[in-house]
Scaffold this motif. Structure first.
Motif, PDB file in Angstrom:
ATOM      1  N   UNK A   1      -7.050  -4.108 -10.796  1.00 61.88           N
ATOM      2  CA  UNK A   1      -6.309  -4.426  -9.568  1.00 61.88           C
ATOM      3  C   UNK A   1      -6.394  -5.917  -9.264  1.00 61.88           C
ATOM      4  N   UNK A   2      -7.584  -6.485  -9.381  1.00 67.03           N
ATOM      5  CA  UNK A   2      -7.751  -7.903  -9.098  1.00 67.03           C
ATOM      6  C   UNK A   2      -6.939  -8.751 -10.063  1.00 67.03           C
ATOM      7  N   UNK A   3      -6.877  -8.349 -11.337  1.00 68.26           N
ATOM      8  CA  UNK A   3      -6.096  -9.094 -12.323  1.00 68.26           C
ATOM      9  C   UNK A   3      -4.609  -9.036 -11.996  1.00 68.26           C
ATOM     10  N   UNK A   4      -4.111  -7.821 -11.670  1.00 68.76           N
ATOM     11  CA  UNK A   4      -2.702  -7.699 -11.280  1.00 68.76           C
ATOM     12  C   UNK A   4      -2.424  -8.445  -9.977  1.00 68.76           C
TER      13      UNK A   4
ATOM     14  N   UNK B   1       8.750  -9.298  -0.460  1.00 66.54           N
ATOM     15  CA  UNK B   1       9.829  -8.901  -1.379  1.00 66.54           C
ATOM     16  C   UNK B   1       9.403  -7.893  -2.431  1.00 66.54           C
ATOM     17  N   UNK B   2       8.104  -7.592  -2.563  1.00 63.22           N
ATOM     18  CA  UNK B   2       7.673  -6.634  -3.585  1.00 63.22           C
ATOM     19  C   UNK B   2       6.859  -5.513  -2.950  1.00 63.22           C
ATOM     20  N   UNK B   3       6.573  -4.489  -3.725  1.00 69.33           N
ATOM     21  CA  UNK B   3       5.843  -3.323  -3.226  1.00 69.33           C
ATOM     22  C   UNK B   3       4.412  -3.266  -3.721  1.00 69.33           C
ATOM     23  N   UNK B   4       3.884  -4.373  -4.166  1.00 68.94           N
ATOM     24  CA  UNK B   4       2.487  -4.377  -4.630  1.00 68.94           C
ATOM     25  C   UNK B   4       1.573  -4.032  -3.451  1.00 68.94           C
ATOM     26  N   UNK B   5       0.630  -3.112  -3.654  1.00 71.06           N
ATOM     27  CA  UNK B   5      -0.238  -2.692  -2.542  1.00 71.06           C
ATOM     28  C   UNK B   5      -1.284  -3.760  -2.205  1.00 71.06           C
TER      29      UNK B   5
ATOM     30  N   UNK C   1      -4.973 -13.106   1.979  1.00 74.78           N
ATOM     31  CA  UNK C   1      -5.227 -11.770   1.454  1.00 74.78           C
ATOM     32  C   UNK C   1      -6.130 -11.883   0.233  1.00 74.78           C
ATOM     33  N   UNK C   2      -6.591 -10.739  -0.264  1.00 75.28           N
ATOM     34  CA  UNK C   2      -7.491 -10.719  -1.418  1.00 75.28           C
ATOM     35  C   UNK C   2      -7.700  -9.299  -1.913  1.00 75.28           C
ATOM     36  N   UNK C   3      -8.463  -9.163  -2.968  1.00 72.86           N
ATOM     37  CA  UNK C   3      -8.755  -7.835  -3.503  1.00 72.86           C
ATOM     38  C   UNK C   3      -9.932  -7.228  -2.743  1.00 72.86           C
ATOM     39  N   UNK C   4     -10.379  -6.032  -3.167  1.00 74.92           N
ATOM     40  CA  UNK C   4     -11.394  -5.299  -2.406  1.00 74.92           C
ATOM     41  C   UNK C   4     -12.711  -6.037  -2.291  1.00 74.92           C
ATOM     42  N   UNK C   5     -13.122  -6.685  -3.378  1.00 73.02           N
ATOM     43  CA  UNK C   5     -14.451  -7.294  -3.423  1.00 73.02           C
ATOM     44  C   UNK C   5     -14.402  -8.819  -3.294  1.00 73.02           C
TER      45      UNK C   5
END
Length: 396
Positions: free
Chosen positions: A50-53, A87-91, A148-152
């Protein structure tokens, strides 16, 4: 540009560290073996993926700022609604939306202008905030910040969306009780005098409506008969013209002086009185004129004017030849001997009103009390305004 390059370098450095951790977890599982090591690797892999994407998918969005009220006065409540569309649907697990206040707000306490939301797949993000006591001035809202950022927290992103908006906050208008000269004489001067209530113009005819004319001047009978807007023409009585002399050299009562000057100007224009503004100690000068457009020009100046320690009052402008036959409102925070002498030397003293602004009764010095008595004895109307009481006390 350099800050953007540093941010990109930091982002890809974090991605490299993330890949390094993923490889380390895989190597540990390969060499150590067993359920625990492989469980750690498989548990870590989704977060790493997820972090890479997250790092590869760009955050593109548009912002819209809506002000519930666009014409504000000092002390009003400013309500702001922000709407962000991506513009995108990335969570996205979390997003922090922030609208930084301009320095001109002079915030006395921390105002929450940011909010954390958990949008996931939502494409539209909204949040609102408000100021309960906005200050006078011209304020520039420039951009909205998205974090924004990833979970960790392996990878973080920050996007600044330019969103410029100019906000004009006009001076606070104060109610000025205006009474006729007869009422002032009978009641001992309970309010600001005077001739502002008396008719200033005599109707001499009608003409076609022009931009800037007040609707109160519209001759509705002639308008209905001719089928187009017609306004009354007046014979100007120059003795009824009004000039407001505002002393902006007192820092303690600066804001109240600005408000009082704006209030007098607005009251005069509503009554159809031609009015002008002379800031004492400033180069700006608004000659006597009438109409809503002229009022807006003066209010715009009073919206932007700021206290300057180097400014010194020029009382000699009170003696200018073009102001000899006009009514004068002098708004000041400190009554000096020089000012009193110039006012007492005026022949038309009954057309002079002095508004003396103080924070409290005890701020009135003994010297000022003596000068007030001299002005009163000469027939000059003097109104004392105390900020702590929020009401006026007049003497004559």
């Amino acid at each position: 540009m350099k800050s953007r390059d540093r941010f990109a370098f930091s982002l890809w450095l974090r991605v490299f560290m993330l890949l390094l951790l993923t490889v380390a977890a895989f190597c540990y599982a390969m060499f150590q073996g067993g359920f625990v090591s492989w469980f750690l690797f498989y548990a870590f892999s989704p977060y790493a993926l997820y972090a890479l994407l997250f790092a590869l998918v760009p955050l593109r969005a548009t912002a819209k700022r809506t002000l519930q009220h666009t014409r504000l006065k000092a002390g009003d409540v400013l309500s702001v609604d922000l709407e962000i569309k991506r513009t995108n649907l990335f969570p996205y697990v979390y997003v922090i939306l922030e609208d930084d206040p301009p320095d001109t707000f002079h915030l006395q306490e921390q105002i929450e202008m940011k909010r954390m939301i958990f949008p996931w797949f939502r494409k539209t993000w909204r949040f609102s905030y408000q100021f309960n006591d906005i200050v006078r001035g011209e304020h520039q809202l420039t951009a909205v910040r998205i974090k924004t950022g990833d979970m960790f927290g392996f990878v973080e992103k920050e996007v600044i969306l330019p969103l410029e908006k100019t906000l004009l906050v006009y001076p606070k208008m104060l109610d000025i009780p205006v009474e006729s000269a007869a009422s002032v004489n009978e009641n001992g001067g309970k309010a600001v005098h005077s001739w502002l209530n008396e008719p200033t113009n005599v109707t001499t005819g009608v003409r076609e409506y022009k931009q800037g004319d007040r609707f109160a001047w519209v001759d509705w009978k002639t308008t209905a008969r001719r089928g187009q807007l017609m306004t009354k023409e007046f014979e100007q009585n120059q003795t009824k013209d009004l000039v407001v002399f505002a002393d902006f050299t007192d820092e303690a009562a600066f804001e109240t002086i600005v408000s009082m000057a704006a209030s007098v100007l607005q009251t005069a224009v509503k009554k159809g009185v031609p009015v002008g503004l002379v800031p004492l100690g400033d180069q700006h000068l608004f000659r006597v004129d009438q109409g809503e457009w002229h009022l807006q020009d003066m209010l715009y100046y009073l919206t932007k004017v700021q206290y300057q320690p180097s400014r010194a009052p020029d009382y000699q402008s009170l003696t200018a030849s073009e102001h000899q036959q006009t009514g004068k409102y002098v708004v000041t925070g400190h009554l000096q001997e020089e000012l009193a002498t110039i006012l007492l030397g005026n022949r038309n003293r009954k057309n002079i009103t002095v508004l003396l602004v103080k924070r409290a009764v005890d701020r009135l010095t003994a010297k000022e009390k003596q000068l007030v008595d001299r002005l009163k004895a000469s027939g000059i109307y003097t109104t004392l305004l105390f900020e702590d009481r929020l009401h006026e006390r007049s003497v004559r």
